[in-house]
Design a protein around this motif. Structure first.
Motif, PDB file in Angstrom:
ATOM      1  N   VAL A  30      56.668  64.173  21.113  1.00 16.95           N
ATOM      2  CA  VAL A  30      56.330  62.997  21.470  1.00 16.95           C
ATOM      3  C   VAL A  30      55.914  62.134  20.612  1.00 16.95           C
ATOM      4  O   VAL A  30      55.759  62.570  19.289  1.00 16.95           O
ATOM      5  CB  VAL A  30      55.170  63.113  22.478  1.00 16.95           C
ATOM      6  CG1 VAL A  30      55.484  63.990  23.749  1.00 16.95           C
ATOM      7  CG2 VAL A  30      53.723  63.774  21.993  1.00 16.95           C
ATOM      8  N   PHE A  31      56.071  60.747  20.693  1.00 13.94           N
ATOM      9  CA  PHE A  31      55.565  60.076  19.431  1.00 13.94           C
ATOM     10  C   PHE A  31      54.281  59.536  19.909  1.00 13.94           C
ATOM     11  O   PHE A  31      53.445  59.640  21.075  1.00 13.94           O
ATOM     12  CB  PHE A  31      56.339  58.482  20.066  1.00 13.94           C
ATOM     13  CG  PHE A  31      57.695  58.542  20.006  1.00 13.94           C
ATOM     14  CD1 PHE A  31      58.392  58.428  18.767  1.00 13.94           C
ATOM     15  CD2 PHE A  31      58.565  58.758  21.086  1.00 13.94           C
ATOM     16  CE1 PHE A  31      59.593  58.445  18.781  1.00 13.94           C
ATOM     17  CE2 PHE A  31      59.921  58.781  21.093  1.00 13.94           C
ATOM     18  CZ  PHE A  31      60.466  58.471  19.902  1.00 13.94           C
ATOM     19  N   CYS A  32      53.394  59.594  18.665  1.00 19.20           N
ATOM     20  CA  CYS A  32      51.957  59.617  18.636  1.00 19.20           C
ATOM     21  C   CYS A  32      51.468  58.522  17.482  1.00 19.20           C
ATOM     22  O   CYS A  32      52.482  58.374  16.417  1.00 19.20           O
ATOM     23  CB  CYS A  32      51.216  60.850  18.218  1.00 19.20           C
ATOM     24  SG  CYS A  32      51.422  62.044  19.573  1.00 19.20           S
ATOM     25  N   ASP A  33      50.444  58.325  17.373  1.00 18.40           N
ATOM     26  CA  ASP A  33      49.890  57.379  16.160  1.00 18.40           C
ATOM     27  C   ASP A  33      48.743  57.969  15.658  1.00 18.40           C
ATOM     28  O   ASP A  33      47.580  58.262  16.553  1.00 18.40           O
ATOM     29  CB  ASP A  33      49.499  55.802  16.851  1.00 18.40           C
ATOM     30  CG  ASP A  33      49.024  54.844  15.637  1.00 18.40           C
ATOM     31  OD1 ASP A  33      49.771  54.594  14.980  1.00 18.40           O
ATOM     32  OD2 ASP A  33      47.824  54.820  15.767  1.00 18.40           O
TER      33      ASP A  33
ATOM     34  N   LYS B 278      50.321  57.708  28.640  1.00 22.16           N
ATOM     35  CA  LYS B 278      51.206  58.957  28.535  1.00 22.16           C
ATOM     36  C   LYS B 278      52.167  58.729  27.458  1.00 22.16           C
ATOM     37  O   LYS B 278      52.562  57.581  27.132  1.00 22.16           O
ATOM     38  CB  LYS B 278      52.124  58.976  29.923  1.00 22.16           C
ATOM     39  CG  LYS B 278      52.930  60.170  29.654  1.00 22.16           C
ATOM     40  CD  LYS B 278      53.605  60.288  31.241  1.00 22.16           C
ATOM     41  CE  LYS B 278      54.311  61.677  31.127  1.00 22.16           C
ATOM     42  NZ  LYS B 278      54.729  62.166  32.429  1.00 22.16           N
ATOM     43  N   SER B 279      52.138  59.800  26.825  1.00 22.96           N
ATOM     44  CA  SER B 279      53.052  59.862  25.573  1.00 22.96           C
ATOM     45  C   SER B 279      54.668  59.849  25.785  1.00 22.96           C
ATOM     46  O   SER B 279      54.946  60.532  26.714  1.00 22.96           O
ATOM     47  CB  SER B 279      52.775  61.100  24.684  1.00 22.96           C
ATOM     48  OG  SER B 279      51.354  61.386  24.398  1.00 22.96           O
ATOM     49  N   LEU B 280      55.267  59.019  25.243  1.00 23.11           N
ATOM     50  CA  LEU B 280      56.571  58.690  25.550  1.00 23.11           C
ATOM     51  C   LEU B 280      57.522  60.103  24.747  1.00 23.11           C
ATOM     52  O   LEU B 280      57.068  60.571  23.552  1.00 23.11           O
ATOM     53  CB  LEU B 280      57.563  57.638  24.645  1.00 23.11           C
ATOM     54  CG  LEU B 280      57.080  56.481  25.539  1.00 23.11           C
ATOM     55  CD1 LEU B 280      57.326  55.142  24.813  1.00 23.11           C
ATOM     56  CD2 LEU B 280      57.505  56.306  26.847  1.00 23.11           C
ATOM     57  N   PRO B 281      58.219  60.792  25.496  1.00 20.14           N
ATOM     58  CA  PRO B 281      58.975  61.820  25.174  1.00 20.14           C
ATOM     59  C   PRO B 281      60.206  61.245  23.945  1.00 20.14           C
ATOM     60  O   PRO B 281      60.762  60.270  24.331  1.00 20.14           O
ATOM     61  CB  PRO B 281      59.515  62.515  26.333  1.00 20.14           C
ATOM     62  CG  PRO B 281      59.730  61.588  27.199  1.00 20.14           C
ATOM     63  CD  PRO B 281      58.522  60.261  26.886  1.00 20.14           C
ATOM     64  N   SER B 282      60.391  62.180  22.966  1.00 18.11           N
ATOM     65  CA  SER B 282      61.564  61.895  22.167  1.00 18.11           C
ATOM     66  C   SER B 282      62.653  63.084  22.562  1.00 18.11           C
ATOM     67  O   SER B 282      62.612  63.717  23.349  1.00 18.11           O
ATOM     68  CB  SER B 282      61.230  62.268  20.743  1.00 18.11           C
ATOM     69  OG  SER B 282      61.036  63.527  20.403  1.00 18.11           O
ATOM     70  N   ARG B 283      64.001  62.556  22.042  1.00 15.80           N
ATOM     71  CA  ARG B 283      65.001  63.428  21.910  1.00 15.80           C
ATOM     72  C   ARG B 283      65.133  64.469  20.768  1.00 15.80           C
ATOM     73  O   ARG B 283      65.814  65.021  20.873  1.00 15.80           O
ATOM     74  CB  ARG B 283      66.308  62.707  22.192  1.00 15.80           C
ATOM     75  CG  ARG B 283      66.502  61.826  20.989  1.00 15.80           C
ATOM     76  CD  ARG B 283      67.872  61.113  20.908  1.00 15.80           C
ATOM     77  NE  ARG B 283      67.794  60.038  21.703  1.00 15.80           N
ATOM     78  CZ  ARG B 283      68.863  59.620  22.507  1.00 15.80           C
ATOM     79  NH1 ARG B 283      69.962  59.754  22.625  1.00 15.80           N
ATOM     80  NH2 ARG B 283      68.366  58.462  23.299  1.00 15.80           N
ATOM     81  N   VAL B 284      63.936  64.433  20.043  1.00 20.11           N
ATOM     82  CA  VAL B 284      63.953  65.478  18.721  1.00 20.11           C
ATOM     83  C   VAL B 284      63.610  66.997  19.362  1.00 20.11           C
ATOM     84  O   VAL B 284      62.626  67.011  20.129  1.00 20.11           O
ATOM     85  CB  VAL B 284      62.807  64.824  17.830  1.00 20.11           C
ATOM     86  CG1 VAL B 284      62.747  65.618  16.787  1.00 20.11           C
ATOM     87  CG2 VAL B 284      63.230  63.373  17.559  1.00 20.11           C
ATOM     88  N   GLU B 285      64.445  67.936  18.812  1.00 21.28           N
ATOM     89  CA  GLU B 285      63.683  69.212  19.200  1.00 21.28           C
ATOM     90  C   GLU B 285      62.938  69.482  18.102  1.00 21.28           C
ATOM     91  O   GLU B 285      62.874  69.130  16.919  1.00 21.28           O
ATOM     92  CB  GLU B 285      65.027  70.110  18.940  1.00 21.28           C
ATOM     93  CG  GLU B 285      64.743  71.648  19.199  1.00 21.28           C
ATOM     94  CD  GLU B 285      65.958  72.423  19.116  1.00 21.28           C
ATOM     95  OE1 GLU B 285      66.169  73.135  18.213  1.00 21.28           O
ATOM     96  OE2 GLU B 285      66.967  72.005  19.973  1.00 21.28           O
ATOM     97  N   CYS B 286      61.831  70.299  18.543  1.00 22.88           N
ATOM     98  CA  CYS B 286      60.760  70.764  17.620  1.00 22.88           C
ATOM     99  C   CYS B 286      61.497  71.654  16.574  1.00 22.88           C
ATOM    100  O   CYS B 286      62.245  72.350  16.645  1.00 22.88           O
ATOM    101  CB  CYS B 286      59.773  71.658  18.259  1.00 22.88           C
ATOM    102  SG  CYS B 286      58.415  72.110  17.260  1.00 22.88           S
TER     103      CYS B 286
ATOM    104  N   ILE C 144      63.996  57.953  21.424  1.00 27.38           N
ATOM    105  CA  ILE C 144      63.438  58.088  22.610  1.00 27.38           C
ATOM    106  C   ILE C 144      64.483  58.692  23.474  1.00 27.38           C
ATOM    107  O   ILE C 144      65.419  58.474  23.527  1.00 27.38           O
ATOM    108  CB  ILE C 144      63.194  56.382  23.238  1.00 27.38           C
ATOM    109  CG1 ILE C 144      61.942  55.626  22.191  1.00 27.38           C
ATOM    110  CG2 ILE C 144      62.520  56.402  24.824  1.00 27.38           C
ATOM    111  CD1 ILE C 144      61.749  54.382  22.791  1.00 27.38           C
ATOM    112  N   HIS C 145      63.778  59.477  24.341  1.00 20.87           N
ATOM    113  CA  HIS C 145      64.806  60.203  25.261  1.00 20.87           C
ATOM    114  C   HIS C 145      65.511  59.545  26.193  1.00 20.87           C
ATOM    115  O   HIS C 145      64.799  58.399  26.795  1.00 20.87           O
ATOM    116  CB  HIS C 145      63.668  61.225  26.195  1.00 20.87           C
ATOM    117  CG  HIS C 145      64.459  62.223  27.107  1.00 20.87           C
ATOM    118  ND1 HIS C 145      65.073  62.182  28.130  1.00 20.87           N
ATOM    119  CD2 HIS C 145      64.653  63.595  26.603  1.00 20.87           C
ATOM    120  CE1 HIS C 145      65.626  62.873  28.535  1.00 20.87           C
ATOM    121  NE2 HIS C 145      65.565  64.053  27.867  1.00 20.87           N
ATOM    122  N   SER C 146      66.696  59.620  26.585  1.00 20.76           N
ATOM    123  CA  SER C 146      67.491  58.895  27.168  1.00 20.76           C
ATOM    124  C   SER C 146      66.809  58.282  28.570  1.00 20.76           C
ATOM    125  O   SER C 146      66.108  59.117  29.101  1.00 20.76           O
ATOM    126  CB  SER C 146      68.981  59.327  27.414  1.00 20.76           C
ATOM    127  OG  SER C 146      68.935  60.631  27.947  1.00 20.76           O
TER     128      SER C 146
END
Length: 84
Positions: free
Chosen positions: A20-23, A3-11, A78-80
Motif C-alpha cells: 500500500v501507499f503510505c506517508d 484506508k490505504s490505497l493498494p498498489s499493483r506492486v508485488e512485495c 495504483i491498482h487498476s
C-alpha cells in the motif's frame, strides 16, 4: 481512519503481501509498505533512485492520499480500477 490505497506492486521481500501507499509522518516522504511482512521502500522497485528496503515496524505512517500519490507521480502504480 482513512484506508490505504493498494498498489499493483508485488512485495519485494515476501512476494505475497498487500503493498500500500503510505506517508512517513516523521520523514514527510511517501513510501510503499507491505502489510504482510512490514517491508518498506521509499521508491518503487526498479526506480533508479532506489534505496535499500527497510522494516516499517518503528516508523510512524499514515495512508497516503490520492493527491499525494499523484504529486509523487506514482499514480501508475495504483491498482487498476482505483486510479480515477
Amino acid at each position: 481512519m482513512a484506508k490505504s490505497l493498494p498498489s499493483r506492486v508485488e512485495c519485494w521481500t515476501c512476494s505475497n503481501g498487500f503493498v500500500v501507499f503510505c506517508d512517513g509522518t516523521e520523514s514527510d516522504r511517501m513510501l510503499l509498505e507491505c502489510e504482510e511482512c512490514m517491508a518498506g521502500r521509499w521508491a518503487p522497485p526498479g526506480n533508479r533512485e532506489q534505496e535499500p528496503g527497510f522494516l516499517t515496524i518503528d516508523l510512524l505512517t499514515r495512508p497516503a492520499t490520492l493527491a499525494e500519490i499523484r504529486a509523487n507521480r506514482w499514480e501508475h502504480l495504483i491498482h487498476s480500477g482505483l486510479d480515477t
